[in-house]
Design a protein around this motif. Structure first.
Motif, PDB file in Angstrom:
ATOM      1  N   ALA A  57       0.820  -1.219   0.000  1.00 46.86           N
ATOM      2  CA  ALA A  57       0.000   0.000   0.000  1.00 46.86           C
ATOM      3  C   ALA A  57       0.855   1.270   0.000  1.00 46.86           C
ATOM      4  O   ALA A  57       0.442   2.317   0.503  1.00 46.86           O
ATOM      5  N   PHE A  58       2.069   1.169  -0.572  1.00 51.80           N
ATOM      6  CA  PHE A  58       2.951   2.329  -0.618  1.00 51.80           C
ATOM      7  C   PHE A  58       2.640   3.223  -1.817  1.00 51.80           C
ATOM      8  O   PHE A  58       3.177   4.323  -1.938  1.00 51.80           O
ATOM      9  N   THR A  59       1.772   2.771  -2.694  1.00 46.20           N
ATOM     10  CA  THR A  59       1.500   3.532  -3.917  1.00 46.20           C
ATOM     11  C   THR A  59       0.941   4.916  -3.618  1.00 46.20           C
ATOM     12  O   THR A  59       1.200   5.865  -4.354  1.00 46.20           O
ATOM     13  N   ARG A  60       0.186   5.046  -2.525  1.00 40.70           N
ATOM     14  CA  ARG A  60      -0.356   6.372  -2.179  1.00 40.70           C
ATOM     15  C   ARG A  60       0.761   7.328  -1.811  1.00 40.70           C
ATOM     16  O   ARG A  60       0.780   8.489  -2.251  1.00 40.70           O
ATOM     17  N   THR A  61       1.727   6.870  -1.011  1.00 45.08           N
ATOM     18  CA  THR A  61       2.875   7.706  -0.667  1.00 45.08           C
ATOM     19  C   THR A  61       3.674   8.051  -1.912  1.00 45.08           C
ATOM     20  O   THR A  61       4.144   9.185  -2.074  1.00 45.08           O
ATOM     21  N   LEU A  62       3.846   7.084  -2.791  1.00 45.73           N
ATOM     22  CA  LEU A  62       4.546   7.325  -4.047  1.00 45.73           C
ATOM     23  C   LEU A  62       3.855   8.423  -4.843  1.00 45.73           C
ATOM     24  O   LEU A  62       4.496   9.359  -5.336  1.00 45.73           O
ATOM     25  N   ARG A  63       2.538   8.322  -4.943  1.00 43.18           N
ATOM     26  CA  ARG A  63       1.761   9.244  -5.785  1.00 43.18           C
ATOM     27  C   ARG A  63       1.652  10.646  -5.167  1.00 43.18           C
ATOM     28  O   ARG A  63       1.688  11.648  -5.883  1.00 43.18           O
ATOM     29  N   THR A  64       1.512  10.721  -3.849  1.00 46.19           N
ATOM     30  CA  THR A  64       1.236  12.015  -3.220  1.00 46.19           C
ATOM     31  C   THR A  64       2.469  12.716  -2.658  1.00 46.19           C
ATOM     32  O   THR A  64       2.450  13.935  -2.490  1.00 46.19           O
ATOM     33  N   LEU A  65       3.544  11.974  -2.375  1.00 48.38           N
ATOM     34  CA  LEU A  65       4.718  12.581  -1.764  1.00 48.38           C
ATOM     35  C   LEU A  65       5.937  12.593  -2.675  1.00 48.38           C
ATOM     36  O   LEU A  65       6.554  13.647  -2.891  1.00 48.38           O
ATOM     37  N   LEU A  66       6.298  11.437  -3.226  1.00 49.49           N
ATOM     38  CA  LEU A  66       7.558  11.346  -3.957  1.00 49.49           C
ATOM     39  C   LEU A  66       7.462  11.872  -5.393  1.00 49.49           C
ATOM     40  O   LEU A  66       8.295  12.691  -5.812  1.00 49.49           O
ATOM     41  N   LEU A  67       6.497  11.392  -6.149  1.00 49.54           N
ATOM     42  CA  LEU A  67       6.422  11.789  -7.555  1.00 49.54           C
ATOM     43  C   LEU A  67       6.248  13.297  -7.743  1.00 49.54           C
ATOM     44  O   LEU A  67       6.868  13.873  -8.653  1.00 49.54           O
ATOM     45  N   PRO A  68       5.440  13.991  -6.924  1.00 46.58           N
ATOM     46  CA  PRO A  68       5.311  15.449  -7.119  1.00 46.58           C
ATOM     47  C   PRO A  68       6.606  16.217  -6.897  1.00 46.58           C
ATOM     48  O   PRO A  68       6.794  17.297  -7.458  1.00 46.58           O
ATOM     49  N   LEU A  69       7.523  15.660  -6.099  1.00 50.52           N
ATOM     50  CA  LEU A  69       8.787  16.354  -5.832  1.00 50.52           C
ATOM     51  C   LEU A  69       9.831  16.094  -6.905  1.00 50.52           C
ATOM     52  O   LEU A  69      10.801  16.847  -7.025  1.00 50.52           O
ATOM     53  N   VAL A  70       9.658  15.008  -7.664  1.00 56.22           N
ATOM     54  CA  VAL A  70      10.663  14.632  -8.674  1.00 56.22           C
ATOM     55  C   VAL A  70       9.969  14.469 -10.028  1.00 56.22           C
ATOM     56  O   VAL A  70       9.901  13.367 -10.579  1.00 56.22           O
ATOM     57  N   PRO A  71       9.431  15.565 -10.557  1.00 60.11           N
ATOM     58  CA  PRO A  71       8.765  15.455 -11.858  1.00 60.11           C
ATOM     59  C   PRO A  71       9.774  15.167 -12.960  1.00 60.11           C
ATOM     60  O   PRO A  71      10.955  15.530 -12.852  1.00 60.11           O
TER      61      PRO A  71
END
Length: 331
Positions: A57-71
């Protein structure tokens, strides 16, 4: 186009990273989730990574925290890839935590102006959210990068072997030649395909070349030109074989497992060898050496890459494990 300007002093200080940089690999792998470009080269990794992320269930953290910081854009914050990460993941994450608040706010502001930053990004200047970010980066690395680390390390070592041969063949400038289709050396400038037009003057600081397994396409460098210069560039990718199962420490000699000539070829590859060098090491013709290399490659024991006019063979993690398991016991 990125133009990196060298002086003689810069050439003398140019070097290749000794290991994958964990934070640059994290950021580059996050880009792999944002595009289908080059997906074929990472197909096995992509399937496994998605499965592990979804299972926890880490996909939410990936989508909301990590990906927005590293476009996947011309810029993401430099403080996410501190130079301390060359000493390992722990050192890099500690450096992120120690980044001055003012710098975090400045770089988040650049991200907002260039690519768009999430509304919560300025809060990264506060210790609480930054600790949450660091924990997310560690969890992501453990799930997505670490299971593939042996293969990545083997590819980096193969690239270092190729760069070392470049020095032997062409002097220090040989490091900068044949870095890939997106990089062209024309003394005293290294030209790189880049999403914006920039000039980077090294001014005697030299350049750290960081080969990256997960980088695809154009190279990447810091947005802040006052930082020690680095250039992250992509390895060449070819379809590779999955590691073979089985017990490598069966006790059988390497010659019995592979045959004497093929075992000698595998040992020769341990430090990197061209097809011609394999032929000389094993005492066979070039065509026979090529056939032995093909057999070892098909078995997943070596990888082969074009290096200038030659083909350079290096060990895979499986090939290295086979040599270790069959090495003579120490007295």
């Amino acid at each position: 186009m990125l133009r990196i300007h060298f002086t003689d002093a810069d050439l003398a200080r140019t070097r290749v990273a000794i290991a994958p940089d964990p934070l640059w690999e994290i950021c580059a792998s996050l880009h792999r989730f944002q595009t289908r470009r080059g997906r074929w080269a990472y197909a096995d990794w992509h399937r496994g990574a998605r499965a592990r992320l979804q299972a926890t269930a880490f996909t939410r953290t990936l989508r909301t925290l990590l990906l927005p910081l590293v476009p996947r854009a011309a810029y993401f914050p430099d403080f996410l890839t501190p130079p301390e990460a060359t000493e390992g993941l722990d050192a890099g994450l500690e450096a992120i935590l120690a980044t001055p608040q003012r710098r975090v706010l400045d770089e988040v502001g650049i991200l907002s102006r260039t690519s768009g930053a999430p509304s919560w990004a300025p809060r990264l200047a506060e210790p609480g959210l930054r600790k949450e970010l660091v924990q997310a980066l560690r969890t992501y690395y453990d799930m997505v990068i670490a299971p593939y680390s042996d293969h990545v390390q083997a590819r980096i070592e193969a690239e270092r072997s190729a760069r070392a041969r470049g020095v032997l063949d062409g002097g220090v400038e040989g490091i900068l030649q044949n870095l890939g289709p997106d990089l062209r050396w024309q003394r005293p400038v290294l030209h790189a395909v880049y999403p914006e037009d920039r000039d980077l003057y090294l001014n005697g600081r030299g350049l750290l070349l960081v080969p990256s397994y997960f980088c695809w396409g154009n190279p990447v460098t810091f947005g802040d030109t006052t930082l020690d210069p680095v250039l992250i560039y992509s390895l060449s990718h070819e379809p590779h074989h999955t590691a073979l199962p089985g017990d490598l420490g069966s006790g059988a000699s390497l010659g019995a497992l592979l045959g004497r000539t093929r075992a000698a070829a595998l040992r020769a590859v341990s430090t990197g060898a061209t097809t011609g060098e394999l032929a000389r090491a094993t005492g066979v013709s070039a065509s026979s050496a090529s056939q032995h290399a093909t057999a070892l490659r098909d078995a997943g024991l070596i990888v082969s890459h074009r290096h200038a006019a030659s083909v350079l063979h290096t060990l895979t993690p499986l090939g290295a494990a086979l040599l270790r398991a069959n090495a003579p016991a120490s007295r």
